[in-house]
Design a protein around this motif. Sequence first.
Motif, PDB file in Angstrom:
ATOM      1  N   GLU A  73       0.839  -1.196   0.000  1.00 48.03           N
ATOM      2  CA  GLU A  73       0.000   0.000   0.000  1.00 48.03           C
ATOM      3  C   GLU A  73       0.879   1.254   0.000  1.00 48.03           C
ATOM      4  O   GLU A  73       1.650   1.475   0.924  1.00 48.03           O
ATOM      5  CB  GLU A  73      -0.902   0.019   1.247  1.00 48.03           C
ATOM      6  CG  GLU A  73      -1.842  -1.177   1.336  1.00 48.03           C
ATOM      7  CD  GLU A  73      -2.511  -1.275   2.707  1.00 48.03           C
ATOM      8  OE1 GLU A  73      -3.584  -0.682   2.868  1.00 48.03           O
ATOM      9  OE2 GLU A  73      -1.937  -1.931   3.602  1.00 48.03           O
ATOM     10  N   HIS A  74       0.755   2.033  -1.060  1.00 48.58           N
ATOM     11  CA  HIS A  74       1.408   3.354  -1.169  1.00 48.58           C
ATOM     12  C   HIS A  74       2.901   3.293  -0.849  1.00 48.58           C
ATOM     13  O   HIS A  74       3.428   4.121  -0.103  1.00 48.58           O
ATOM     14  CB  HIS A  74       0.704   4.371  -0.258  1.00 48.58           C
ATOM     15  CG  HIS A  74      -0.772   4.441  -0.509  1.00 48.58           C
ATOM     16  ND1 HIS A  74      -1.300   4.900  -1.696  1.00 48.58           N
ATOM     17  CD2 HIS A  74      -1.842   4.055   0.258  1.00 48.58           C
ATOM     18  CE1 HIS A  74      -2.619   4.818  -1.656  1.00 48.58           C
ATOM     19  NE2 HIS A  74      -2.976   4.305  -0.479  1.00 48.58           N
ATOM     20  N   THR A 118       6.810   3.709  -1.114  1.00 48.04           N
ATOM     21  CA  THR A 118       7.789   4.625  -1.708  1.00 48.04           C
ATOM     22  C   THR A 118       9.183   4.188  -1.269  1.00 48.04           C
ATOM     23  O   THR A 118       9.392   3.876  -0.096  1.00 48.04           O
ATOM     24  CB  THR A 118       7.524   6.070  -1.234  1.00 48.04           C
ATOM     25  OG1 THR A 118       6.205   6.442  -1.674  1.00 48.04           O
ATOM     26  CG2 THR A 118       8.524   7.048  -1.809  1.00 48.04           C
ATOM     27  N   ASN A 128      12.396   9.838  -5.947  1.00 47.27           N
ATOM     28  CA  ASN A 128      12.198   8.490  -5.415  1.00 47.27           C
ATOM     29  C   ASN A 128      12.187   7.472  -6.553  1.00 47.27           C
ATOM     30  O   ASN A 128      11.653   7.748  -7.634  1.00 47.27           O
ATOM     31  CB  ASN A 128      10.880   8.405  -4.645  1.00 47.27           C
ATOM     32  CG  ASN A 128      10.979   9.116  -3.304  1.00 47.27           C
ATOM     33  OD1 ASN A 128      12.004   9.056  -2.649  1.00 47.27           O
ATOM     34  ND2 ASN A 128       9.920   9.806  -2.912  1.00 47.27           N
ATOM     35  N   ARG A 134       7.401   5.149  -6.447  1.00 45.82           N
ATOM     36  CA  ARG A 134       6.543   6.246  -6.001  1.00 45.82           C
ATOM     37  C   ARG A 134       5.109   5.788  -5.809  1.00 45.82           C
ATOM     38  O   ARG A 134       4.421   5.489  -6.776  1.00 45.82           O
ATOM     39  CB  ARG A 134       6.561   7.361  -7.055  1.00 45.82           C
ATOM     40  CG  ARG A 134       7.894   8.065  -7.099  1.00 45.82           C
ATOM     41  CD  ARG A 134       7.900   9.110  -8.184  1.00 45.82           C
ATOM     42  NE  ARG A 134       8.977   8.808  -9.120  1.00 45.82           N
ATOM     43  CZ  ARG A 134       9.105   9.352 -10.308  1.00 45.82           C
ATOM     44  NH1 ARG A 134       8.203  10.207 -10.733  1.00 45.82           N
ATOM     45  NH2 ARG A 134      10.114   9.057 -11.073  1.00 45.82           N
ATOM     46  N   ASP A 135       4.697   5.712  -4.545  1.00 50.26           N
ATOM     47  CA  ASP A 135       3.290   5.486  -4.211  1.00 50.26           C
ATOM     48  C   ASP A 135       2.706   4.277  -4.954  1.00 50.26           C
ATOM     49  O   ASP A 135       1.693   4.394  -5.637  1.00 50.26           O
ATOM     50  CB  ASP A 135       2.494   6.769  -4.543  1.00 50.26           C
ATOM     51  CG  ASP A 135       1.106   6.717  -3.912  1.00 50.26           C
ATOM     52  OD1 ASP A 135       0.939   6.015  -2.906  1.00 50.26           O
ATOM     53  OD2 ASP A 135       0.191   7.372  -4.450  1.00 50.26           O
ATOM     54  N   SER A 145       0.925   0.646  -5.192  1.00 53.52           N
ATOM     55  CA  SER A 145       0.028  -0.266  -4.454  1.00 53.52           C
ATOM     56  C   SER A 145      -0.375  -1.425  -5.361  1.00 53.52           C
ATOM     57  O   SER A 145      -0.708  -1.214  -6.525  1.00 53.52           O
ATOM     58  CB  SER A 145      -1.250   0.464  -4.021  1.00 53.52           C
ATOM     59  OG  SER A 145      -0.939   1.559  -3.190  1.00 53.52           O
ATOM     60  N   GLY A 205       8.194   5.128   2.608  1.00 52.96           N
ATOM     61  CA  GLY A 205       6.800   5.405   2.954  1.00 52.96           C
ATOM     62  C   GLY A 205       5.915   4.259   2.531  1.00 52.96           C
ATOM     63  O   GLY A 205       6.291   3.437   1.700  1.00 52.96           O
ATOM     64  N   GLY A 206       4.728   4.185   3.136  1.00 53.79           N
ATOM     65  CA  GLY A 206       3.772   3.136   2.782  1.00 53.79           C
ATOM     66  C   GLY A 206       3.895   1.918   3.682  1.00 53.79           C
ATOM     67  O   GLY A 206       4.642   1.919   4.658  1.00 53.79           O
ATOM     68  N   GLU A 230       6.414   4.121 -11.130  1.00 57.11           N
ATOM     69  CA  GLU A 230       4.969   3.980 -10.879  1.00 57.11           C
ATOM     70  C   GLU A 230       4.424   2.807 -11.674  1.00 57.11           C
ATOM     71  O   GLU A 230       4.986   2.421 -12.693  1.00 57.11           O
ATOM     72  CB  GLU A 230       4.235   5.265 -11.301  1.00 57.11           C
ATOM     73  CG  GLU A 230       4.643   6.475 -10.479  1.00 57.11           C
ATOM     74  CD  GLU A 230       4.056   7.772 -11.047  1.00 57.11           C
ATOM     75  OE1 GLU A 230       3.123   7.689 -11.875  1.00 57.11           O
ATOM     76  OE2 GLU A 230       4.532   8.840 -10.662  1.00 57.11           O
TER      77      GLU A 230
END
Length: 512
Positions: A262-263, A265, A274, A277-278, A280, A314-315, A483
């Motif tokens: 989930e999300h 990074t 990055n 990137r985000d 999921s 992140g995530g 992505e």
Amino acid sequence: MDRPYAIEMVHITKRFPGIIANDDITLQLKKGEIHALLGENGAGKSTLMSVLFGLYQAEEGIIKKDGVEVSIKDPNDANALGIGMVHQHFKLVECFTVLDNIIMGVEPTKMGFLQKKEARARVMELSERYGLKIDPDALIEDITVGMQQRTEILKMLYRDNEILIFDEPTAVLTPQEIDELMEIMRNLAAEGKSILFISHKLNEIMAVSDRCTVLRKGKYIGTVETKDTSVEQLSAMMVGHDVNFHVQKKPAQPGEVVLNVEHMTVASKMHKKNAVRDVSFKVRKGEIVCIAGIDGNGQTELVYGLTGLEPVAGGKVTMCGTDITKMPIRKRNILGMSHIPEDRHKHGLVLDYSLEDNLVLERYFEPEFTSRAGFLRRDNIRKYAENLIDEYDIRSGQGPITMARSMSGGNQQKAIVAREIDKDPELLVAVQPTRGLDVGAIENVHKELVAQRDAGKAVLLVSLELDEVMDVPDRILVMYEGEIVGELDPKATTQEELGLYMAGAKRDEVKE
């Protein structure tokens, strides 16, 4: 008129402890031709080329250059005779620049001072002439493997080598880089260079070579004119039986979610942006999900984040309902994650350990392999290793006690695949699992991946091979610039459409 031979290797025999790597092999390279050398992993291709390059001495046989017998005791002799080699695992100094690597050992000097300006001008001229497009000031550790390979090619050209040996040159390249390399090889042959091209990718041999010599288990099988043969005929010569090029599988039966990202990074080491990137996505029991994309679009960093090799910026990552975002690697393994890594030398093997020790690397602390007093149960480790060697056809000179370093690249890969699948994982992360494998071994790895899926396991495949991406998975997720830009059904898409997503020309909002 038939062209004269640039190199003849006549009745070459090379032995190692427990194995005859080359058994009475004769190979003849004509001037100005691209001659492919084809064979399974461990068939003796790299060994034969290492004899020609002076890294090994043959026990029997002779080498002729332009019809005259020559003695090649080391790579300096080979260079003096105009023979150059690009090795399967590059021989570059990571902390040096591209230019320094190219001129190393033949640096131009005047009165004892290095004349770098002249060297740079010559390197740039060669780079232009052969369409190699390199940055001479970049450090090796910062450039892609495709660029590292071009550096190796320039090393040969800078030394005026006439006979060029390419050992598995496309194993680490993207489809675009492979096309560019083929073009470079054609240009070199057109200029009168003679090229020996070791490969087991049949479509490349068909596309670029004039003739092809096939080896099997160290023996010479035959030499054919490429234009008069077919992929099927070559593969049968190579493995000794007909090979099925398509993966046989029944429709997937996806179950509950095993991996939930989930999300996510992940930072990049190369630049400020990055690398992931985000992102999921989910992978369920009983399905193979493939992450496809051109090399360098964040796949490596995504896998590092999932497997714990790099921290996640992140995530959240959940496996079998447990949050593993910050979990150490061993705990992920124990929870049921297996990882076939992209770089087998860096993350897959301890090269100076024996094969048996590499096969228990992630399990040596289990009661089966370690006694209560903390001593390794050597007999159990040996027995376990012998079973895996047998089951996965891992070929090595001295069986379980062989040093991992001395095995062929394809057999090193088989050892990693055997170890990771035998752990009976809940989630198998397979990154380019067939890189450097021949068609017979690829067929077996694909069968294993499908068998894992059918046993209710979740499989995440990361691949750069378009045929593999189209043939093996049940779902394809395409990564572009960090992505996920599309989710495709391999049964309902084409290679052309997949290519558009990979190049960033098309994108969809990916549904969870």
